[in-house]
Design a protein around this motif. Structure first.
Motif, PDB file in Angstrom:
ATOM      1  N   LYS A   7       0.819  -1.214   0.000  1.00 12.59           N
ATOM      2  CA  LYS A   7       0.000   0.000   0.000  1.00 12.59           C
ATOM      3  C   LYS A   7       0.855   1.267   0.000  1.00 12.59           C
ATOM      4  N   ASN A   8       1.984   1.223   0.683  1.00 13.38           N
ATOM      5  CA  ASN A   8       2.827   2.414   0.852  1.00 13.38           C
ATOM      6  C   ASN A   8       4.144   2.314   0.108  1.00 13.38           C
ATOM      7  N   SER A   9       4.239   1.453  -0.899  1.00 10.01           N
ATOM      8  CA  SER A   9       5.524   1.210  -1.547  1.00 10.01           C
ATOM      9  C   SER A   9       6.096   2.443  -2.237  1.00 10.01           C
ATOM     10  N   LEU A  10       5.258   3.305  -2.781  1.00 12.23           N
ATOM     11  CA  LEU A  10       5.781   4.508  -3.431  1.00 12.23           C
ATOM     12  C   LEU A  10       6.425   5.438  -2.407  1.00 12.23           C
ATOM     13  N   SER A  11       5.736   5.714  -1.308  1.00 13.92           N
ATOM     14  CA  SER A  11       6.320   6.596  -0.297  1.00 13.92           C
ATOM     15  C   SER A  11       7.510   5.923   0.388  1.00 13.92           C
ATOM     16  N   LEU A  12       7.462   4.599   0.560  1.00 13.73           N
ATOM     17  CA  LEU A  12       8.608   3.894   1.133  1.00 13.73           C
ATOM     18  C   LEU A  12       9.813   3.948   0.202  1.00 13.73           C
ATOM     19  N   PHE A  59       9.365  -1.269  -7.802  1.00 11.41           N
ATOM     20  CA  PHE A  59       8.599  -2.189  -8.642  1.00 11.41           C
ATOM     21  C   PHE A  59       7.265  -2.553  -7.994  1.00 11.41           C
ATOM     22  N   PHE A  60       7.246  -2.708  -6.670  1.00 10.51           N
ATOM     23  CA  PHE A  60       5.986  -3.003  -6.000  1.00 10.51           C
ATOM     24  C   PHE A  60       5.009  -1.836  -6.091  1.00 10.51           C
ATOM     25  N   SER A  61       5.540  -0.620  -6.186  1.00  8.05           N
ATOM     26  CA  SER A  61       4.642   0.525  -6.355  1.00  8.05           C
ATOM     27  C   SER A  61       3.969   0.481  -7.718  1.00  8.05           C
ATOM     28  N   ILE A  62       4.617  -0.122  -8.709  1.00 10.64           N
ATOM     29  CA  ILE A  62       4.016  -0.259 -10.035  1.00 10.64           C
ATOM     30  C   ILE A  62       2.849  -1.232  -9.998  1.00 10.64           C
ATOM     31  N   VAL A  63       2.996  -2.294  -9.213  1.00  5.25           N
ATOM     32  CA  VAL A  63       1.936  -3.295  -9.111  1.00  5.25           C
ATOM     33  C   VAL A  63       0.626  -2.637  -8.693  1.00  5.25           C
ATOM     34  N   ARG A  65      -0.456   0.206  -9.507  1.00  7.18           N
ATOM     35  CA  ARG A  65      -1.015   1.048 -10.564  1.00  7.18           C
ATOM     36  C   ARG A  65      -1.203   0.286 -11.871  1.00  7.18           C
ATOM     37  N   SER A  66      -0.157  -0.354 -12.341  1.00  8.23           N
ATOM     38  CA  SER A  66      -0.223  -1.123 -13.582  1.00  8.23           C
ATOM     39  C   SER A  66       1.005  -2.020 -13.649  1.00  8.23           C
ATOM     40  N   HIS A  67       0.994  -2.920 -14.594  1.00  2.00           N
ATOM     41  CA  HIS A  67       2.158  -3.782 -14.782  1.00  2.00           C
ATOM     42  C   HIS A  67       2.659  -3.573 -16.205  1.00  2.00           C
ATOM     43  N   SER A  68       3.354  -2.486 -16.408  1.00  2.26           N
ATOM     44  CA  SER A  68       3.865  -2.134 -17.719  1.00  2.26           C
ATOM     45  C   SER A  68       5.355  -2.420 -17.780  1.00  2.26           C
ATOM     46  N   LYS A  69       5.766  -3.261 -18.751  1.00  3.36           N
ATOM     47  CA  LYS A  69       7.187  -3.580 -18.883  1.00  3.36           C
ATOM     48  C   LYS A  69       8.008  -2.329 -19.174  1.00  3.36           C
ATOM     49  N   GLN A  70       7.444  -1.414 -19.968  1.00  9.56           N
ATOM     50  CA  GLN A  70       8.178  -0.201 -20.292  1.00  9.56           C
ATOM     51  C   GLN A  70       8.450   0.617 -19.026  1.00  9.56           C
ATOM     52  N   LYS A  71       7.451   0.726 -18.157  1.00  5.42           N
ATOM     53  CA  LYS A  71       7.637   1.476 -16.908  1.00  5.42           C
ATOM     54  C   LYS A  71       8.665   0.794 -16.011  1.00  5.42           C
ATOM     55  N   ILE A  72       8.608  -0.526 -15.957  1.00  6.92           N
ATOM     56  CA  ILE A  72       9.546  -1.257 -15.112  1.00  6.92           C
ATOM     57  C   ILE A  72      10.980  -1.014 -15.581  1.00  6.92           C
ATOM     58  N   TYR A  73      11.213  -1.144 -16.880  1.00  7.35           N
ATOM     59  CA  TYR A  73      12.571  -0.954 -17.392  1.00  7.35           C
ATOM     60  C   TYR A  73      13.015   0.504 -17.311  1.00  7.35           C
ATOM     61  N   LYS A 119      10.232 -10.019 -10.780  1.00  6.28           N
ATOM     62  CA  LYS A 119       9.638 -10.834 -11.851  1.00  6.28           C
ATOM     63  C   LYS A 119       9.260 -12.216 -11.346  1.00  6.28           C
ATOM     64  N   LYS A 120      10.121 -12.830 -10.558  1.00  4.15           N
ATOM     65  CA  LYS A 120       9.827 -14.156  -9.995  1.00  4.15           C
ATOM     66  C   LYS A 120       8.631 -14.082  -9.058  1.00  4.15           C
ATOM     67  N   LEU A 121       8.612 -13.077  -8.209  1.00  2.00           N
ATOM     68  CA  LEU A 121       7.510 -12.933  -7.265  1.00  2.00           C
ATOM     69  C   LEU A 121       6.207 -12.640  -7.988  1.00  2.00           C
ATOM     70  N   PHE A 122       6.245 -11.770  -9.004  1.00  2.00           N
ATOM     71  CA  PHE A 122       5.044 -11.426  -9.743  1.00  2.00           C
ATOM     72  C   PHE A 122       4.502 -12.653 -10.471  1.00  2.00           C
ATOM     73  N   ALA A 123       5.387 -13.447 -11.075  1.00  4.71           N
ATOM     74  CA  ALA A 123       4.958 -14.672 -11.758  1.00  4.71           C
ATOM     75  C   ALA A 123       4.341 -15.662 -10.770  1.00  4.71           C
ATOM     76  N   TRP A 124       4.944 -15.774  -9.596  1.00  8.47           N
ATOM     77  CA  TRP A 124       4.424 -16.678  -8.560  1.00  8.47           C
ATOM     78  C   TRP A 124       3.065 -16.205  -8.064  1.00  8.47           C
TER      79      TRP A 124
END
Length: 128
Positions: A7-12, A59-63, A65-73, A119-124
């Motif tokens: 919930k707080n990953s962006l501020s963290l 990366f958890f803050s992206i989850v 909002r969205s899961h965009s590969k472009q944003k992640i990279y 990536k491993k955690l998201f796939a799991w």
């Protein structure tokens, strides 16, 4: 705890980035030097670890909002650039500090491990 982090990953992640900045800008004479730690390359593990945590939080803050590969990279590249910038600042602006190529490599490795972990955690989590 998991919900709090998600919930707080962006501020963290912003807070963690500021903590990294504070640690990297600390004058060199205030950083402890222990010879056996230097033999174990403890400093490089610390660099990799703090950037691993930073990237995981980002990366958890992206989850949330969205899961965009472009944003992640893009955010991976920004985190690596942040690590490089801190090393440049250590070599030019911060007192009793010096830039070190091996620190840049350790920061980058930590970021890449953060991406792999994410990536491993998201796939799991998608399977569960």
């Amino acid at each position: 705890m998991k919900n709090f982090i998600l919930k707080n990953s962006l501020s963290l992640s912003i807070t963690w980035a500021l903590i990294i900045l504070g640690l990297c800008s600390m004058p060199g004479q205030y950083i402890p030097s222990v010879s056996f730690l230097e033999l174990l390359s403890f400093d490089k593990w610390v660099h990799a670890g703090i950037f691993f945590v930073l990237c995981c939080l980002i990366f958890f803050s992206i989850v949330q909002r969205s899961h965009s590969k472009q944003k992640i990279y893009l955010l991976l590249a920004l985190a690596i650039l942040y690590g490089c910038s801190l090393e440049v600042m250590q070599g030019t602006f911060f007192s009793n500090r010096s830039a070190d190529w091996s620190d840049i490599i350790a920061n980058t490795v930590g970021c890449i491990f953060g991406l792999v972990f994410y990536k491993k955690l998201f796939a799991w989590l998608r399977k569960a």
